[in-house]
Design a protein around this motif. Structure first.
Motif, PDB file in Angstrom:
ATOM      1  N   VAL A  28      45.633  39.040  50.120  1.00  0.00           N
ATOM      2  CA  VAL A  28      44.554  39.730  49.391  1.00  0.00           C
ATOM      3  C   VAL A  28      44.322  39.049  48.048  1.00  0.00           C
ATOM      4  CG1 VAL A  28      43.901  41.895  48.245  1.00  0.00           C
ATOM      5  CG2 VAL A  28      44.844  41.940  50.573  1.00  0.00           C
ATOM      6  N   MET A  29      45.399  38.731  47.348  1.00  0.00           N
ATOM      7  CA  MET A  29      45.277  38.037  46.069  1.00  0.00           C
ATOM      8  C   MET A  29      44.557  36.698  46.249  1.00  0.00           C
ATOM      9  SD  MET A  29      48.299  36.771  43.473  1.00  0.00           S
ATOM     10  CE  MET A  29      48.931  35.547  44.617  1.00  0.00           C
ATOM     11  N   GLY A  30      44.927  35.961  47.274  1.00  0.00           N
ATOM     12  CA  GLY A  30      44.279  34.681  47.543  1.00  0.00           C
ATOM     13  C   GLY A  30      42.799  34.824  47.850  1.00  0.00           C
ATOM     14  N   VAL A  31      42.455  35.830  48.621  1.00  0.00           N
ATOM     15  CA  VAL A  31      41.046  36.083  48.955  1.00  0.00           C
ATOM     16  C   VAL A  31      40.259  36.427  47.698  1.00  0.00           C
ATOM     17  CG1 VAL A  31      39.485  37.686  50.150  1.00  0.00           C
ATOM     18  CG2 VAL A  31      41.471  36.742  51.354  1.00  0.00           C
ATOM     19  N   PHE A  32      40.799  37.316  46.870  1.00  0.00           N
ATOM     20  CA  PHE A  32      40.112  37.691  45.633  1.00  0.00           C
ATOM     21  C   PHE A  32      39.967  36.504  44.690  1.00  0.00           C
ATOM     22  CE2 PHE A  32      41.288  42.512  45.685  1.00  0.00           C
ATOM     23  CZ  PHE A  32      40.325  42.724  46.657  1.00  0.00           C
ATOM     24  N   LYS A  35      37.246  34.161  46.044  1.00  0.00           N
ATOM     25  CA  LYS A  35      35.913  34.716  45.785  1.00  0.00           C
ATOM     26  C   LYS A  35      35.512  34.517  44.330  1.00  0.00           C
ATOM     27  CE  LYS A  35      35.710  38.271  49.371  1.00  0.00           C
ATOM     28  NZ  LYS A  35      35.703  39.710  49.658  1.00  0.00           N
ATOM     29  N   ALA A  36      36.444  34.736  43.420  1.00  0.00           N
ATOM     30  CA  ALA A  36      36.153  34.568  41.993  1.00  0.00           C
ATOM     31  C   ALA A  36      35.842  33.104  41.672  1.00  0.00           C
ATOM     32  CB  ALA A  36      37.322  35.065  41.144  1.00  0.00           C
ATOM     33  N   MET A  37      36.579  32.188  42.294  1.00  0.00           N
ATOM     34  CA  MET A  37      36.323  30.768  42.069  1.00  0.00           C
ATOM     35  C   MET A  37      34.957  30.370  42.643  1.00  0.00           C
ATOM     36  SD  MET A  37      38.860  29.444  40.383  1.00  0.00           S
ATOM     37  CE  MET A  37      38.647  27.710  40.645  1.00  0.00           C
ATOM     38  N   MET A  38      34.663  30.839  43.847  1.00  0.00           N
ATOM     39  CA  MET A  38      33.395  30.491  44.505  1.00  0.00           C
ATOM     40  C   MET A  38      32.197  31.081  43.744  1.00  0.00           C
ATOM     41  SD  MET A  38      34.357  28.553  46.902  1.00  0.00           S
ATOM     42  CE  MET A  38      32.991  28.345  48.009  1.00  0.00           C
ATOM     43  N   ALA A  39      32.390  32.242  43.136  1.00  0.00           N
ATOM     44  CA  ALA A  39      31.325  32.881  42.360  1.00  0.00           C
ATOM     45  C   ALA A  39      31.276  32.352  40.926  1.00  0.00           C
ATOM     46  CB  ALA A  39      31.521  34.398  42.348  1.00  0.00           C
ATOM     47  N   ARG A  40      32.142  31.398  40.617  1.00  0.00           N
ATOM     48  CA  ARG A  40      32.222  30.785  39.288  1.00  0.00           C
ATOM     49  C   ARG A  40      32.474  31.819  38.175  1.00  0.00           C
ATOM     50  NH1 ARG A  40      30.679  25.433  40.035  1.00  0.00           N
ATOM     51  NH2 ARG A  40      29.291  25.064  41.789  1.00  0.00           N
ATOM     52  N   GLU A  41      33.289  32.819  38.529  1.00  0.00           N
ATOM     53  CA  GLU A  41      33.676  33.826  37.543  1.00  0.00           C
ATOM     54  C   GLU A  41      34.810  33.325  36.654  1.00  0.00           C
ATOM     55  OE1 GLU A  41      34.316  37.788  39.191  1.00  0.00           O
ATOM     56  OE2 GLU A  41      33.083  37.227  40.909  1.00  0.00           O
ATOM     57  N   ASN A  51      47.406  33.152  33.628  1.00  0.00           N
ATOM     58  CA  ASN A  51      46.643  33.924  34.605  1.00  0.00           C
ATOM     59  C   ASN A  51      45.737  34.988  34.009  1.00  0.00           C
ATOM     60  OD1 ASN A  51      47.443  32.717  37.046  1.00  0.00           O
ATOM     61  ND2 ASN A  51      49.422  33.742  36.911  1.00  0.00           N
ATOM     62  N   ASP A  52      45.680  35.124  32.716  1.00  0.00           N
ATOM     63  CA  ASP A  52      44.913  36.229  32.132  1.00  0.00           C
ATOM     64  C   ASP A  52      43.397  36.017  32.139  1.00  0.00           C
ATOM     65  OD1 ASP A  52      44.924  34.306  30.176  1.00  0.00           O
ATOM     66  OD2 ASP A  52      45.588  35.627  28.564  1.00  0.00           O
ATOM     67  N   ALA A  53      42.927  34.861  32.583  1.00  0.00           N
ATOM     68  CA  ALA A  53      41.482  34.614  32.624  1.00  0.00           C
ATOM     69  C   ALA A  53      40.830  35.111  33.925  1.00  0.00           C
ATOM     70  CB  ALA A  53      41.195  33.125  32.453  1.00  0.00           C
ATOM     71  N   TRP A  54      41.640  35.508  34.904  1.00  0.00           N
ATOM     72  CA  TRP A  54      41.071  35.993  36.158  1.00  0.00           C
ATOM     73  C   TRP A  54      40.292  37.278  35.940  1.00  0.00           C
ATOM     74  CZ3 TRP A  54      40.819  33.116  40.352  1.00  0.00           C
ATOM     75  CH2 TRP A  54      41.780  32.135  40.578  1.00  0.00           C
ATOM     76  N   PRO A  55      39.225  37.506  36.687  1.00  0.00           N
ATOM     77  CA  PRO A  55      38.531  38.801  36.639  1.00  0.00           C
ATOM     78  C   PRO A  55      39.466  39.920  37.113  1.00  0.00           C
ATOM     79  CG  PRO A  55      37.203  37.156  37.789  1.00  0.00           C
ATOM     80  CD  PRO A  55      38.562  36.551  37.563  1.00  0.00           C
ATOM     81  N   SER A  56      39.026  41.154  36.967  1.00  0.00           N
ATOM     82  CA  SER A  56      39.923  42.297  37.201  1.00  0.00           C
ATOM     83  C   SER A  56      40.491  42.373  38.619  1.00  0.00           C
ATOM     84  CB  SER A  56      39.241  43.605  36.830  1.00  0.00           C
ATOM     85  OG  SER A  56      38.097  43.824  37.629  1.00  0.00           O
ATOM     86  N   LYS A  57      39.684  42.204  39.663  1.00  0.00           N
ATOM     87  CA  LYS A  57      40.201  42.354  41.035  1.00  0.00           C
ATOM     88  C   LYS A  57      41.285  41.322  41.368  1.00  0.00           C
ATOM     89  CE  LYS A  57      38.470  46.053  42.632  1.00  0.00           C
ATOM     90  NZ  LYS A  57      39.358  47.180  42.894  1.00  0.00           N
ATOM     91  N   PRO A  58      41.057  40.034  41.116  1.00  0.00           N
ATOM     92  CA  PRO A  58      42.155  39.092  41.373  1.00  0.00           C
ATOM     93  C   PRO A  58      43.384  39.370  40.503  1.00  0.00           C
ATOM     94  CG  PRO A  58      40.092  37.902  41.121  1.00  0.00           C
ATOM     95  CD  PRO A  58      39.827  39.336  40.758  1.00  0.00           C
TER      96      PRO A  58
END
Length: 142
Positions: A28-32, A35-41, A51-58
């Motif tokens: 699940v972490m990998g999927v999130f 998705k964040a990388m593909m959406a350029r978040e 790791n603190d730059a990840w959006p909330s779901k990841p």
């Protein structure tokens, strides 16, 4: 020790379930994260060293993945000790399944709504199960 020792094998199943939960959270972490990388978040340079730059779901999934290596360590040790001292009766097995169920609920809440009213309750149930397992191992060891 044969394959038909129901007590020991019964305690092995919740241990395997907890391991499976950890692997599911990893996926699940990998999927999130993907998705964040593909959406350029998030950019690779932002997460290369921390790791603190990840959006909330990841980040929620990553936090929960880390959690799977905290309290569950006590569960693994107590399960091994329970098998070693022969504390593999139905009460110990029920406590082990209660712990795993609490971790599943905790993971679903943590990765999902992250509701801080019910998430600590799921954690508390798991801690009570661990305490019960500790008492069971202690009684069997004495």
């Amino acid at each position: 020790m044969g394959l038909m020792n129901a007590g020991m094998n019964s305690l092995v199943w919740p241990v395997l379930a907890q391991i499976l939960l950890t692997l599911v959270v990893l996926v699940v972490m990998g999927v999130f994260r993907r998705k964040a990388m593909m959406a350029r978040e998030v950019r690779i340079s932002e997460i290369a060293l921390k790791n603190d730059a990840w959006p909330s779901k990841p980040q929620q999934a990553a936090n929960n993945f880390t959690n799977q290596f905290e309290t569950p360590v006590l569960f693994y040790v107590l399960s091994i000790l329970a098998i070693h001292v022969g504390a593999t009766g139905w009460v110990m097995v029920a406590l082990a399944w209660l712990f795993v169920a609490s971790r599943i609920v905790h993971a679903v809440i943590h990765i999902g709504s992250n509701n801080m009213i019910i998430r600590p309750l799921a954690f508390l149930v798991g801690c009570v199960a661990i305490l019960g397992m500790l008492v069971g191992v202690f009684i069997a060891a004495v």
